[in-house]
Design an enzyme around this catalytic site. Sequence first.
Site, PDB file in Angstrom:
ATOM      1  N   LYS A 100       0.823  -1.212   0.000  1.00 26.42           N
ATOM      2  CA  LYS A 100       0.000   0.000   0.000  1.00 26.42           C
ATOM      3  C   LYS A 100       0.860   1.267   0.000  1.00 26.42           C
ATOM      4  CE  LYS A 100      -2.173  -1.000   3.888  1.00 26.42           C
ATOM      5  NZ  LYS A 100      -1.581  -2.291   4.264  1.00 26.42           N
ATOM      6  N   ARG A 127      -8.658   1.356   9.619  1.00 27.15           N
ATOM      7  CA  ARG A 127      -8.289  -0.007   9.992  1.00 27.15           C
ATOM      8  C   ARG A 127      -9.427  -0.723  10.712  1.00 27.15           C
ATOM      9  NH1 ARG A 127      -2.656   0.435   9.063  1.00 27.15           N
ATOM     10  NH2 ARG A 127      -1.530  -1.238  10.060  1.00 27.15           N
ATOM     11  N   ARG A 141      11.802  -6.094   4.091  1.00 22.51           N
ATOM     12  CA  ARG A 141      11.484  -4.694   3.781  1.00 22.51           C
ATOM     13  C   ARG A 141      12.471  -3.772   4.506  1.00 22.51           C
ATOM     14  NH1 ARG A 141       5.443  -2.601   4.483  1.00 22.51           N
ATOM     15  NH2 ARG A 141       5.648  -3.182   6.667  1.00 22.51           N
ATOM     16  N   ARG A 157      11.875  -1.726  10.038  1.00 22.73           N
ATOM     17  CA  ARG A 157      10.869  -1.328  11.017  1.00 22.73           C
ATOM     18  C   ARG A 157      10.861  -2.313  12.177  1.00 22.73           C
ATOM     19  NH1 ARG A 157       5.267  -0.207   7.929  1.00 22.73           N
ATOM     20  NH2 ARG A 157       4.553  -1.215   9.836  1.00 22.73           N
ATOM     21  N   ARG A 201      -0.050  -8.829  13.505  1.00 23.26           N
ATOM     22  CA  ARG A 201      -0.671  -7.772  12.694  1.00 23.26           C
ATOM     23  C   ARG A 201      -1.688  -8.374  11.733  1.00 23.26           C
ATOM     24  NH1 ARG A 201       4.657  -5.166  10.547  1.00 23.26           N
ATOM     25  NH2 ARG A 201       3.322  -4.034   9.104  1.00 23.26           N
TER      26      ARG A 201
HETATM   27  P1  AMP Z   1       1.426   0.507   9.025  1.00 18.98           P
HETATM   28  O1  AMP Z   1       2.583   1.394   8.827  1.00 18.98           O
HETATM   29  O2  AMP Z   1       0.185   1.022   8.319  1.00 18.98           O
HETATM   30  O3  AMP Z   1       1.706  -0.931   8.705  1.00 18.98           O
HETATM   31  O4  AMP Z   1       1.056   0.570  10.589  1.00 18.98           O
HETATM   32  C1  AMP Z   1       1.986   0.118  11.571  1.00 18.98           C
HETATM   33  C2  AMP Z   1       1.291   0.017  12.922  1.00 18.98           C
HETATM   34  O5  AMP Z   1       0.799   1.313  13.316  1.00 18.98           O
HETATM   35  C3  AMP Z   1       0.066  -0.892  12.970  1.00 18.98           C
HETATM   36  O6  AMP Z   1       0.422  -2.245  13.187  1.00 18.98           O
HETATM   37  C4  AMP Z   1      -0.699  -0.280  14.161  1.00 18.98           C
HETATM   38  O7  AMP Z   1      -0.108  -0.629  15.393  1.00 18.98           O
HETATM   39  C5  AMP Z   1      -0.460   1.213  13.963  1.00 18.98           C
HETATM   40  N1  AMP Z   1      -1.479   1.818  13.063  1.00 18.98           N
HETATM   41  C6  AMP Z   1      -1.253   2.440  11.875  1.00 18.98           C
HETATM   42  N2  AMP Z   1      -2.392   2.925  11.360  1.00 18.98           N
HETATM   43  C7  AMP Z   1      -3.377   2.609  12.246  1.00 18.98           C
HETATM   44  C8  AMP Z   1      -4.774   2.813  12.262  1.00 18.98           C
HETATM   45  N3  AMP Z   1      -5.414   3.453  11.276  1.00 18.98           N
HETATM   46  N4  AMP Z   1      -5.468   2.330  13.331  1.00 18.98           N
HETATM   47  C9  AMP Z   1      -4.861   1.697  14.350  1.00 18.98           C
HETATM   48  N5  AMP Z   1      -3.546   1.454  14.381  1.00 18.98           N
HETATM   49  C10 AMP Z   1      -2.793   1.895  13.333  1.00 18.98           C
END
Ligand code: AMP
Length: 213
Positions: free
Chosen positions: A13, A88, A127, A159, A170
Amino acid sequence: MDMVLFGPPGAGKGTQAKKLVDMLKVPQISTGDMMRAERASGSELGKKFDSYMSQGLLVPDELVLELIDKRLSEPDAAGGAIFDGYPRTVAQAQALDALLTKKGRKIDVVPSIEVSLQEMIDRIVERRMCQSCGQIYHLRYNPPPSSDKCQCGGELIQRKDDTEEVVRKRNQEYEEKTAPILKYYGDKGLVKPVDGVGSLDEITERIKKAVGI
Ligand code: AMP
């Protein structure tokens, strides 16, 4: 245009959103990136985010709403956005609809990038991300100029939540809380499935075709 780029963790994404920004002339809004920036600042809020993120758990909806509300009020987001990693949960999707309605806008389309769990794990553990500009690489599929440097000269990092154990958590959160959003947007006729396996350019082309740009 307001687009939700949907898909499980590791679907691509973030990478695809960055490619679409120039074409659509709207910003990428990634709650994950915003939370990582807050965490890097060392603030109390950042520490709170980290307590969920490091375990692969979703951050509570009310904290996310605050972030998005602020971000959508910034001038660059006045004409639309590509939402990446947000919403989410169904509650977040409803909250986003309410925020956009107030601005006379709505989600126009939801391309849904589809990949298997094994593909997700393979992608995520290799990654790498640039600490300076946020550029995303994969050591084999989209290699950086050198194993520890970005094209901008910034340092590449892995990360903290990109380990197999956290990825499985996740994915569980995704299945339980995020996947139901597909029905929410599906009922509105907005979901466009996109095969997420292929080269980066192939996937971009599939998204463009799916959304009609
Ligand atoms: P991402 O970078 O989108 O993969 O997000 C990494 C982590 O950030 C996720 O595993 C959640 O812990 C938190 N996170 C990111 N976006 C959200 C969201 N919209 N709602 C809740 N947690 C989020």
